[in-house]
Design a protein around this motif. Sequence first.
Motif, PDB file in Angstrom:
ATOM      1  N   ASP A 142       0.623  -1.405  -0.179  1.00 40.82           N
ATOM      2  CA  ASP A 142      -0.136   0.036  -0.410  1.00 40.82           C
ATOM      3  C   ASP A 142       0.974   1.284   0.257  1.00 40.82           C
ATOM      4  O   ASP A 142       1.820   0.964   0.829  1.00 40.82           O
ATOM      5  CB  ASP A 142      -0.549  -0.049   1.125  1.00 40.82           C
ATOM      6  N   PRO A 143       0.510   2.098  -0.048  1.00 38.77           N
ATOM      7  CA  PRO A 143       1.398   3.257  -0.817  1.00 38.77           C
ATOM      8  C   PRO A 143       1.820   4.188   0.736  1.00 38.77           C
ATOM      9  O   PRO A 143       2.465   4.429   1.214  1.00 38.77           O
ATOM     10  CB  PRO A 143       0.149   4.841  -1.533  1.00 38.77           C
ATOM     11  N   ASP A 144       0.967   3.924   1.693  1.00 36.11           N
ATOM     12  CA  ASP A 144       1.112   4.624   2.924  1.00 36.11           C
ATOM     13  C   ASP A 144       2.096   3.793   3.521  1.00 36.11           C
ATOM     14  O   ASP A 144       2.884   4.359   4.468  1.00 36.11           O
ATOM     15  CB  ASP A 144      -0.250   4.164   3.670  1.00 36.11           C
ATOM     16  N   GLN A 145       2.171   2.556   2.918  1.00 35.26           N
ATOM     17  CA  GLN A 145       3.814   1.536   3.975  1.00 35.26           C
ATOM     18  C   GLN A 145       4.366   2.377   3.313  1.00 35.26           C
ATOM     19  O   GLN A 145       5.873   1.475   3.694  1.00 35.26           O
ATOM     20  CB  GLN A 145       3.456  -0.118   3.720  1.00 35.26           C
ATOM     21  N   VAL A 146       4.672   2.665   2.320  1.00 35.93           N
ATOM     22  CA  VAL A 146       6.357   2.964   1.920  1.00 35.93           C
ATOM     23  C   VAL A 146       6.641   4.374   1.465  1.00 35.93           C
ATOM     24  O   VAL A 146       7.597   4.666   1.347  1.00 35.93           O
ATOM     25  CB  VAL A 146       6.619   2.400  -0.123  1.00 35.93           C
ATOM     26  N   THR A 147       5.555   5.238   2.437  1.00 34.49           N
ATOM     27  CA  THR A 147       5.579   7.089   2.775  1.00 34.49           C
ATOM     28  C   THR A 147       5.974   7.526   3.353  1.00 34.49           C
ATOM     29  O   THR A 147       5.750   7.031   4.164  1.00 34.49           O
ATOM     30  CB  THR A 147       3.717   7.439   1.570  1.00 34.49           C
ATOM     31  N   VAL A 148       6.944   8.252   3.288  1.00 30.18           N
ATOM     32  CA  VAL A 148       7.259   9.348   4.676  1.00 30.18           C
ATOM     33  C   VAL A 148       6.834  10.445   4.097  1.00 30.18           C
ATOM     34  O   VAL A 148       7.337  11.179   3.235  1.00 30.18           O
ATOM     35  CB  VAL A 148       8.892   9.162   4.845  1.00 30.18           C
ATOM     36  N   ILE A 149       6.344  10.923   4.402  1.00 29.80           N
ATOM     37  CA  ILE A 149       6.338  12.717   5.162  1.00 29.80           C
ATOM     38  C   ILE A 149       7.017  13.800   5.075  1.00 29.80           C
ATOM     39  O   ILE A 149       6.594  13.484   6.278  1.00 29.80           O
ATOM     40  CB  ILE A 149       4.208  13.129   5.619  1.00 29.80           C
ATOM     41  N   GLY A 183      22.048  -5.005  13.629  1.00 27.25           N
ATOM     42  CA  GLY A 183      21.890  -6.161  12.620  1.00 27.25           C
ATOM     43  C   GLY A 183      21.999  -6.478  11.691  1.00 27.25           C
ATOM     44  O   GLY A 183      20.821  -6.942  10.929  1.00 27.25           O
ATOM     45  N   ILE A 184      21.983  -5.320  10.773  1.00 30.06           N
ATOM     46  CA  ILE A 184      21.469  -5.900   9.329  1.00 30.06           C
ATOM     47  C   ILE A 184      22.396  -5.949   8.464  1.00 30.06           C
ATOM     48  O   ILE A 184      23.872  -5.883   8.328  1.00 30.06           O
ATOM     49  CB  ILE A 184      21.575  -4.039   8.948  1.00 30.06           C
ATOM     50  N   VAL A 185      22.706  -6.754   7.373  1.00 28.95           N
ATOM     51  CA  VAL A 185      23.533  -7.835   7.145  1.00 28.95           C
ATOM     52  C   VAL A 185      23.456  -7.726   5.393  1.00 28.95           C
ATOM     53  O   VAL A 185      24.502  -6.559   4.957  1.00 28.95           O
ATOM     54  CB  VAL A 185      23.144  -9.770   7.358  1.00 28.95           C
ATOM     55  N   GLN A 186      21.848  -7.069   4.884  1.00 34.97           N
ATOM     56  CA  GLN A 186      22.519  -6.817   3.626  1.00 34.97           C
ATOM     57  C   GLN A 186      21.034  -5.578   3.885  1.00 34.97           C
ATOM     58  O   GLN A 186      20.408  -4.775   3.937  1.00 34.97           O
ATOM     59  CB  GLN A 186      20.928  -8.421   2.576  1.00 34.97           C
ATOM     60  N   PRO A 187      21.748  -4.752   2.684  1.00 37.20           N
ATOM     61  CA  PRO A 187      20.568  -3.356   2.591  1.00 37.20           C
ATOM     62  C   PRO A 187      19.300  -3.791   2.589  1.00 37.20           C
ATOM     63  O   PRO A 187      19.317  -4.368   2.272  1.00 37.20           O
ATOM     64  CB  PRO A 187      21.520  -3.112   1.691  1.00 37.20           C
ATOM     65  N   ALA A 188      18.592  -2.419   3.008  1.00 34.67           N
ATOM     66  CA  ALA A 188      16.935  -2.704   3.127  1.00 34.67           C
ATOM     67  C   ALA A 188      16.524  -1.356   2.894  1.00 34.67           C
ATOM     68  O   ALA A 188      17.054  -0.005   3.293  1.00 34.67           O
ATOM     69  CB  ALA A 188      16.521  -3.739   4.362  1.00 34.67           C
ATOM     70  N   GLU A 189      15.243  -0.895   2.452  1.00 40.13           N
ATOM     71  CA  GLU A 189      14.466  -0.339   1.785  1.00 40.13           C
ATOM     72  C   GLU A 189      13.895   0.027   3.319  1.00 40.13           C
ATOM     73  O   GLU A 189      13.092  -0.915   3.801  1.00 40.13           O
ATOM     74  CB  GLU A 189      13.771  -0.709   0.842  1.00 40.13           C
ATOM     75  N   LEU A 190      13.598   0.849   3.082  1.00 40.40           N
ATOM     76  CA  LEU A 190      12.846   1.611   4.590  1.00 40.40           C
ATOM     77  C   LEU A 190      11.247   2.214   4.262  1.00 40.40           C
ATOM     78  O   LEU A 190      10.673   1.318   3.783  1.00 40.40           O
ATOM     79  CB  LEU A 190      13.513   2.232   5.768  1.00 40.40           C
ATOM     80  N   PHE A 191      11.757   3.307   3.957  1.00 38.74           N
ATOM     81  CA  PHE A 191      10.309   4.253   3.506  1.00 38.74           C
ATOM     82  C   PHE A 191      10.918   4.929   1.698  1.00 38.74           C
ATOM     83  O   PHE A 191      11.182   6.299   2.296  1.00 38.74           O
ATOM     84  CB  PHE A 191       9.519   4.608   4.411  1.00 38.74           C
ATOM     85  N   GLU A 192      10.619   4.233   1.117  1.00 36.68           N
ATOM     86  CA  GLU A 192      11.357   4.678  -0.022  1.00 36.68           C
ATOM     87  C   GLU A 192      10.647   5.647  -0.952  1.00 36.68           C
ATOM     88  O   GLU A 192      11.595   6.760  -1.693  1.00 36.68           O
ATOM     89  CB  GLU A 192      11.449   3.613  -1.575  1.00 36.68           C
ATOM     90  N   ASN A 193       9.211   6.476  -0.801  1.00 34.79           N
ATOM     91  CA  ASN A 193       8.453   7.374  -1.794  1.00 34.79           C
ATOM     92  C   ASN A 193       8.380   8.918  -0.398  1.00 34.79           C
ATOM     93  O   ASN A 193       8.223   8.566   0.700  1.00 34.79           O
ATOM     94  CB  ASN A 193       7.219   6.742  -1.615  1.00 34.79           C
ATOM     95  N   ALA A 194       9.336   9.553  -0.901  1.00 32.54           N
ATOM     96  CA  ALA A 194       8.963  10.975   0.877  1.00 32.54           C
ATOM     97  C   ALA A 194       8.535  11.566  -0.376  1.00 32.54           C
ATOM     98  O   ALA A 194       8.788  11.942  -1.601  1.00 32.54           O
ATOM     99  CB  ALA A 194      10.726  11.231   0.642  1.00 32.54           C
ATOM    100  N   VAL A 195       7.566  12.854   0.429  1.00 33.17           N
ATOM    101  CA  VAL A 195       6.796  13.094   0.117  1.00 33.17           C
ATOM    102  C   VAL A 195       7.030  15.212   0.252  1.00 33.17           C
ATOM    103  O   VAL A 195       7.158  14.967   2.301  1.00 33.17           O
ATOM    104  CB  VAL A 195       5.840  12.728  -0.162  1.00 33.17           C
ATOM    105  N   LEU A 196       7.325  15.584  -0.160  1.00 32.12           N
ATOM    106  CA  LEU A 196       8.009  16.899   1.140  1.00 32.12           C
ATOM    107  C   LEU A 196       6.607  17.376   1.374  1.00 32.12           C
ATOM    108  O   LEU A 196       5.469  17.792  -0.041  1.00 32.12           O
ATOM    109  CB  LEU A 196       8.279  17.794   0.144  1.00 32.12           C
ATOM    110  N   ALA A 197       6.020  17.897   2.830  1.00 25.49           N
ATOM    111  CA  ALA A 197       4.714  18.748   2.183  1.00 25.49           C
ATOM    112  C   ALA A 197       4.838  20.303   2.489  1.00 25.49           C
ATOM    113  O   ALA A 197       6.481  20.337   3.119  1.00 25.49           O
ATOM    114  CB  ALA A 197       4.067  18.208   4.025  1.00 25.49           C
ATOM    115  N   ALA A 198       3.823  21.138   2.888  1.00 30.76           N
ATOM    116  CA  ALA A 198       4.289  22.316   2.421  1.00 30.76           C
ATOM    117  C   ALA A 198       4.900  22.913   4.030  1.00 30.76           C
ATOM    118  O   ALA A 198       5.682  24.664   3.783  1.00 30.76           O
ATOM    119  CB  ALA A 198       2.571  23.068   2.806  1.00 30.76           C
ATOM    120  N   GLY A 199       5.315  22.008   4.471  1.00 34.23           N
ATOM    121  CA  GLY A 199       5.810  23.143   5.670  1.00 34.23           C
ATOM    122  C   GLY A 199       5.329  24.047   7.252  1.00 34.23           C
ATOM    123  O   GLY A 199       4.316  23.499   6.734  1.00 34.23           O
TER     124      GLY A 199
END
Lengths: 201, 171
Positions: A142-149, A183-199
């Motif tokens: 879901d977009p919400d699962q990969v998005t950080v505002i 304990g991170i062995v392999q590079p992992a995605e966190l929140f790949e979609n960053a959205v800039l909000a108005a401030g």
Amino acid sequence: MSRKPSSRRNVVIESEPLSIEPIMNLFVLLIPFLLYSAAFITITVIKTSLPQIASATADASQPTTPERSRLELTVAITDKGFTVAGAGGVLKGQATSTVAGRQEATIPLRAGKDYDFVALSKIIYQVRKQHPLPTNPDVVPDPDQVTVIILPETEVLYDTIIKTMDATRDTNAMSDELRRELGIVQPAELFENAVLAAGIR
Amino acid sequence: MGNPRLKKKRRAAGVGRLNITSMMDMMTIILFFLLKSYSVSEAVLTPPKDVTLPESTSRLDAQKAEVLVVSRDSLMLDSTGGNASVVPLKDGLVSPAQKKGLLIPQLYKELRARAELSQFITEHSARSTFEGKIILHMDKDVPFATLREVMFTAGQADFQEFNFTVLGPSD
């Protein structure tokens, strides 16, 4: 009667030096071509988009994530540090008091001036662990699962915003020491979609 | 019996072959070095002179789009004849006289003209599509206030997707 000695014995085979002029010609052509397409500085991009305004009618027709599982991860960048919030509320930092009615940051500035990207990476990684992505690669998250505002104050510099995006996108921005600690062995995605909000202001 | 003087003269005039083995060595080294730094990307990006891009860990390549340059002194749209200065900035900020709320009218006018042209081409050609993308070269010391105004203005002019250029990891 003896046979006539073979004349082959006296034939001297002259060895021609290898002609490397054609290879030279090829090199002379290849070098300008490669010089043209060489990249000595790697310029890459970070993709972002404007926040989408969803209408009520559109929302009604779309299947939505159940309210309790929505994350709505938000990272506010203020002059106090980072404030990490989600649909459930604001993550509290070490200092829980409020100053002049304003909540203290989740991750305060280091020595009162530098943003603590290491601590931000740690918190975002813990959030991702608590809200993991679907393990089945065929399931589109879901977009919400990969998005950080990202919600910066107007005075925040562009460099800080980019570094915040790096810290929230994947584990590549982490130091080797931090990766070992978590304990991170392999590079992992966190929140790949960053959205800039108005401030904020 | 040959004349020994003439024999010596003939030997001196003999043409020797140029030894290009060392040049070949050099060329091979250069070739390997250039092959290592060879890059295949849809858009060739050249960082503007007066813009210091921030460093990042992103490895995404850019795609072709309109190019917007934001330095601490000006806001420019990349055009065929070089960079066309659109709005002057002071310390990375747009002066209040140059904006209406969050909108920068001069930038909006330029972007809208380009969007309309692209949309017109899209309507008449099956090969091109208007995706509303902008490549943004922005100085790392410009405040978010300017970025917000630029993004808002671009959004009003139908440009919704942004590619922020950064200095990628060197390895």
